[in-house]
Design an enzyme around this catalytic site. Structure first.
Site, PDB file in Angstrom:
ATOM      1  N   GLU A 482       4.761  -2.713   4.731  1.00 54.17           N
ATOM      2  CA  GLU A 482       5.932  -3.134   5.511  1.00 54.17           C
ATOM      3  C   GLU A 482       6.245  -4.623   5.380  1.00 54.17           C
ATOM      4  O   GLU A 482       6.870  -5.201   6.266  1.00 54.17           O
ATOM      5  CB  GLU A 482       5.745  -2.763   6.991  1.00 54.17           C
ATOM      6  CG  GLU A 482       5.592  -1.270   7.219  1.00 54.17           C
ATOM      7  CD  GLU A 482       5.291  -0.902   8.661  1.00 54.17           C
ATOM      8  OE1 GLU A 482       5.601   0.233   9.047  1.00 54.17           O
ATOM      9  OE2 GLU A 482       4.733  -1.743   9.400  1.00 54.17           O
ATOM     10  N   ILE A 483       5.848  -5.227   4.279  1.00 56.66           N
ATOM     11  CA  ILE A 483       6.132  -6.652   4.107  1.00 56.66           C
ATOM     12  C   ILE A 483       7.629  -6.869   3.897  1.00 56.66           C
ATOM     13  O   ILE A 483       8.251  -7.721   4.527  1.00 56.66           O
ATOM     14  CB  ILE A 483       5.326  -7.232   2.931  1.00 56.66           C
ATOM     15  CG1 ILE A 483       3.837  -6.884   3.066  1.00 56.66           C
ATOM     16  CG2 ILE A 483       5.526  -8.739   2.854  1.00 56.66           C
ATOM     17  CD1 ILE A 483       3.174  -7.424   4.296  1.00 56.66           C
TER      18      ILE A 483
END
Length: 937
Positions: A482-483
């Site tokens: 989820e960067i």
């Protein structure tokens, strides 16, 4: 059979003391006597190696089970202390060896190492292998040496790093703290500092094996890591491989010691099952760099049997022996790795004109192709099976993976962070046909990008990519969790002016650094810089940023990457307009209560077995506390309030249960029941091969994180019962299914048939309305009484029927249930044999809370001759019927969370994985259904 991790001479060195005739000696540090000490503990206790501090203290009775009660809070003194592991005297090391090394496969995390009382070195990365030359220290040591490893407190160390004026800072509100802060400054399992699904123990210790390695000059080297890459000739990571090309084997050994000049390399490929030698030949283009030797060969004329994920074909495996010899053909190194021949490719390329002509929605692909075939990815997200890796066993993972296979799953996303999985776990996945989408251990945070940090993580990436590359189960490397999809959005909202800078920081590490490192060490695996993205626009390996991400450069009406979706508002769970539309469902879910049996394992005081007890509430970490406070009632109440299906008007309310324990008992099966609806139609999107319509057609999906997620209780987590979503997913992961897709906001009900076969399937579906007493509704509620025929294409869905429930002529929606029964014929992938498929689904046109449930008088009996359980409901339709086994047995039911109609006996088997009751458990299996939520105790 397991792959041999090192040479035979290396293994012999573990068993015998060195002698003048032996040119290499390897001593396993696990054979030494170890102690653990700390000024905080003020005593010394026996210890093991590998181990972790909590586990040694537990073995010695200093603490009780960390998972019990509120030990997440009570044991913080362990994480706050420094701890030292000290060996006894290491006797019998040879004096005639030119070099002596300490090799550590994993130290967690901030460690200072001494040998014979002399400082050797320090470590700061849990995920790296470390080697230290202690030759001079050993030669000067006046007695038999001892080894000391001091582990600093990770929470204290990262706090000190954060307070350093030279350390980076980020916009307020961007970095996500679960319990301990500042996790982004450490290369340690990020969930060790807490997550929304588990506790924060911040363990420390030598979590992987270590060795003393002694070598002589011009002798066999010590192989510390191996990179075996098998791919099609001409294959490039981001392009589909040509399946007509021969296989290429590229073998690389990382070693300690000195290679002779002009070494030779060769391989032997042996069929694991038959023992037949498929190929035996020298490698060419031998290159020697500092500490590595590499060679390659093209297997012209060799036709190995392919490895396939489960459900798509056989898991054919081969032993590949890699040998290195000198000019006199004397062995310098030999390693055997078990592997398979397969290609796996993540297709993110633009939708082609040919695909558009087939009716596929425009945009870009996001799907996997194995051996040139598209397929539906059906699986779960895998988080650490335990907060303490040293007590995770092969038996633990075997039981877990057996449940994965039984659940019709073929892929797991190895969530970060987490830790990089042990080799034996990939071995199990190879055997069972489970693809593992793997990630670098970065999660829900922005990280430093200074040179020292990047150098550290580059070594981490290279070591782990090379270590597991030979496993056919390896499906993907992603840069982190989820960067791109979360962290960049948070920083843009917090500081729009700085957003371009942070995009550049993201690209600096996850694209400009990581992508070349992956491509340099494997040709067989694709790379994505983040777990969830909109895909890329272009790849130019000569550019400073070699992969140009799409970000928000999207066009309305087109579909691109994978999705990550959580919405805990149960009141809109069936408003499908709230769900994202993408090509692949990467992560989604709905938090739920574990089973009562699970709670009983974790809570030592029966008085705490109530829904609103302080222990139950504080063990719920979603929403997370955001710090070290021990009174996170506000956030836990907020979560329960929003996604409580009862309060949202979806399910009957069990809050009125007379006895608190009865209240909890009725609540815990309730949440697992709810995903029986949303799991089937969450993420109604369009992968390649599906028509351009918003349908519940099966998306390549890594299902709700709750399927396998959560180190919540018990050292052996998989001893607890499987929860509802596993069984629901097992049902909808069958090859050909029928699905009701109801949008309650519009009243539209569509009936779809979905197939993941590689050829067309045909059959029929029977639709039957009944009232909740089980009787047929007059005129079948306006539906056709004859079976509806269908023809569904390969990897496709077809809409079978459409109606609007607001116009359907039913007497009362609250007293109706629709049975959908499918029969189809088709062929499984890689077979020509025609098979009959059946599937059954149910639909109620009102939410369960509003249904006119009757007292079902549902019962279960054990049929000894069959060895199965017979379930009957004599007075009404039993919805979400749930079988539960007692303590003392480990395993899973072949079906669960099903519907039982009066007059139709449901027979269910049980797979026993372990039994401590001598078979008596079968008499204590219980059955409940949705009706039980209405009942007090």
């Amino acid at each position: 059979m397991r792959a041999l991790p090192t040479t035979a001479t290396t293994l012999l060195g573990v068993l015998f003391f060195p002698s003048a005739s032996r040119s290499q000696y390897v001593r396993d540090l696990g054979t030494e006597q170890w102690t653990l000490s700390s000024a905080t503990l003020n005593r010394t206790v026996p210890a093991q190696f590998p181990s972790q501090v909590h586990m040694d203290l537990l073995r010695e009775g200093i603490i009780d089970e960390p998972y019990n009660d509120l030990n997440d809070f009570n044991l913080r003194w362990i994480a706050d202390a420094n701890w030292t592991y000290t060996s006894g005297k290491i006797e019998g090391l040879g004096e005639d060896y030119e070099s002596t090394w300490l090799v550590f496969d994993g130290l967690d995390t901030f460690a200072s190492i001494s040998f014979c009382g002399q400082f050797v070195g320090a470590t700061d990365n849990q995920f790296r292998q470390y080697m230290f030359d202690v030759s001079s220290i050993l030669k000067a040591c006046p007695e038999e040496p001892t080894l000391g490893i001091q582990f600093g407190s990770a929470p204290n160390i990262v706090d000190a790093i954060a307070q350093d004026p030279s350390s980076p800072t980020w916009p307020e509100g961007v970095q996500i703290t679960y319990e301990y802060p500042n996790r982004w400054f450490m290369r340690k399992e990020q969930s060790d500092f807490g997550w929304d699904w588990g506790p924060a123990f911040a363990p420390a210790g030598p979590w992987k094996p270590g060795y003393v390695v002694q070598l002589k000059q011009a002798a066999p080297v010590y192989v510390r890591n191996t990179d075996l890459d098998i791919y099609r000739l001409g294959q490039i990571n981001y392009l589909p491989p040509d399946q007509t090309q021969p296989w290429v084997v590229n073998a690389s050994l990382d070693y300690l010691g000195s290679l002779p000049e002009n070494p030779s390399m060769a391989i032997e490929v042996k069929d694991l099952q038959s023992g037949e030698i498929l190929a035996s030949r020298p490698l060419t283009n031998i290159t020697v760099t500092e500490g590595s030797v590499t060679g390659v060969t093209v297997l012209e004329g060799v036709d190995p049997k392919l490895w396939w994920p489960q459900g798509l074909g056989d898991q054919n495996l081969y032993n590949v022996t890699i040998s290195v010899t000198d000019g006199g053909n004397q062995s310098v190194a030999e390693v055997t790795k078990r592997t398979g021949f397969r290609t796996i490719f993540l297709n993110q390329r633009n939708i082609t004109d040919a695909q558009l002509a087939q009716g596929i929605a425009p945009g870009a692909n996001w799907h996997f192709e194995v051996n040139g075939h598209e397929f539906y990815a059906k699986g779960s997200n895998l988080i650490p099976p335990d907060c303490f890796w040293t007590r995770v066993t092969e038996d633990t993972m075997t039981r877990l993976f057996d449940a994965v296979v039984a659940g019709n799953q073929n892929m797991l996303r190895v969530w970060s962070s987490g830790a990089y999985l042990h080799d034996y776990i990939y071995d199990l996945a190879d055997e069972k046909g489970i693809l593992l989408c793997s990630e670098f251990q970065f999660s829900d945070a922005l990280y430093p990008t200074d040179d020292a940090f990047l150098e550290n993580v580059a070594a981490e990436v290279v070591y782990n990519v090379r270590r597991v590359n030979h496993h056919p189960s390896l499906a993907l490397w992603a840069g982190g969790n989820e960067i791109e999809s979360l962290m960049l959005l948070l920083v843009e909202a917090a500081d729009p002016e700085s957003y371009p800078f942070y995009v550049g920081e993201y690209e600096k590490m996850y694209i400009s650094l990581f992508l070349p490192l992956v491509y340099e060490n494997t040709r067989s695996i694709s790379y994505s810089p983040s777990s969830t993205t909109e895909g890329y626009l272009d790849i130019d390996l000569s550019a400073p940023v070699p992969m140009a991400e799409r970000y928000s450069n999207t066009t309305e009406g087109e579909y691109y990457g994978d999705t990550d979706h959580y919405n805990y508002d149960a009141s809109i769970a069936f408003d499908y307009g709230t769900y994202p539309v993408g090509r692949f469902a990467n992560e989604f879910g709905f938090h739920s209560m574990p089973s009562l049996q699970t709670w009983q394992q974790a809570l030592t005081d029966p008085a705490d077995l109530t829904f609103n007890s302080s222990v139950v509430m504080l063990r719920n970490h979603h929403y997370p506390a955001g710090g070290l406070m021990t009174d996170n009632y506000h956030n836990t109440v907020a979560r329960h309030g929003r996604n409580d299906p009862g309060r949202a008007g979806l399910l009957p309310d069990a809050q009125h249960s007379v006895r608190p324990r009865g209240q909890l008992q009725r609540l815990v099966p309730r949440d697992p029941a709810l995903p029986g609806g949303p799991l089937q139609v969450t993420n109604p999107v369009l992968p390649a091969g599906q028509r351009a319509a918003r349908t519940p057609a099966r998306v390549p999906v890594l299902a709700a994180r709750g399927h396998l997620a959560g180190a919540l209780v018990g050292g052996d987590r998989v001893r607890r019962p499987l929860e509802g979503p596993h069984y629901v997913a097992r049902d909808i992961y069958k090859p050909v299914i029928v699905s009701p897709f109801w949008n309650y906001t519009t009243g539209a009900l569509d009936i779809y048939v979905t197939s993941d076969l590689w050829t067309a399937a045909a059959g029929s579906v029977t639709l039957t309305w009944r009232d909740l007493s089980g009787k047929p509704i007059a005129s079948n509620g306006g539906l056709p009484t004859k079976p509806l025929p269908f023809h569904v294409g390969a990897l496709n869905s077809t809409r079978l029927y459409r109606m609007n429930m607001k116009q359907q002529p039913l007497p009362r929606h609250e007293d109706a249930i629709l049975a959908l029964e499918l029969t189809a014929t088709g062929s499984l992938p890689n077979t020509d044999e025609e098979v009959t498929f059946t599937h059954e689904q149910w639909f109620t046109p009102a939410f369960p809370k509003d249904l006119d449930l009757v007292n079902l008088r549902v019962r279960v009996e054990y049929d000894a001759p069959l060895g199965k359980f017979a379930v009957e409901a004599t007075a009404g339709v039993a919805l979400y019927t749930w079988l539960e086994h007692p303590e003392g047995v480990v395993g899973y039911f072949e079906e669960n969370s099903f519907v039982v109609v009066p007059g139709q006996k449901k027979v269910v088997g049980f797979v026993v994985q372990a039994d401590e009751t001598d078979g008596e458990w079968v008499h204590d299996v219980t059955v409940r259904s949705l009706w039980d939520l209405n009942e007090g105790e």
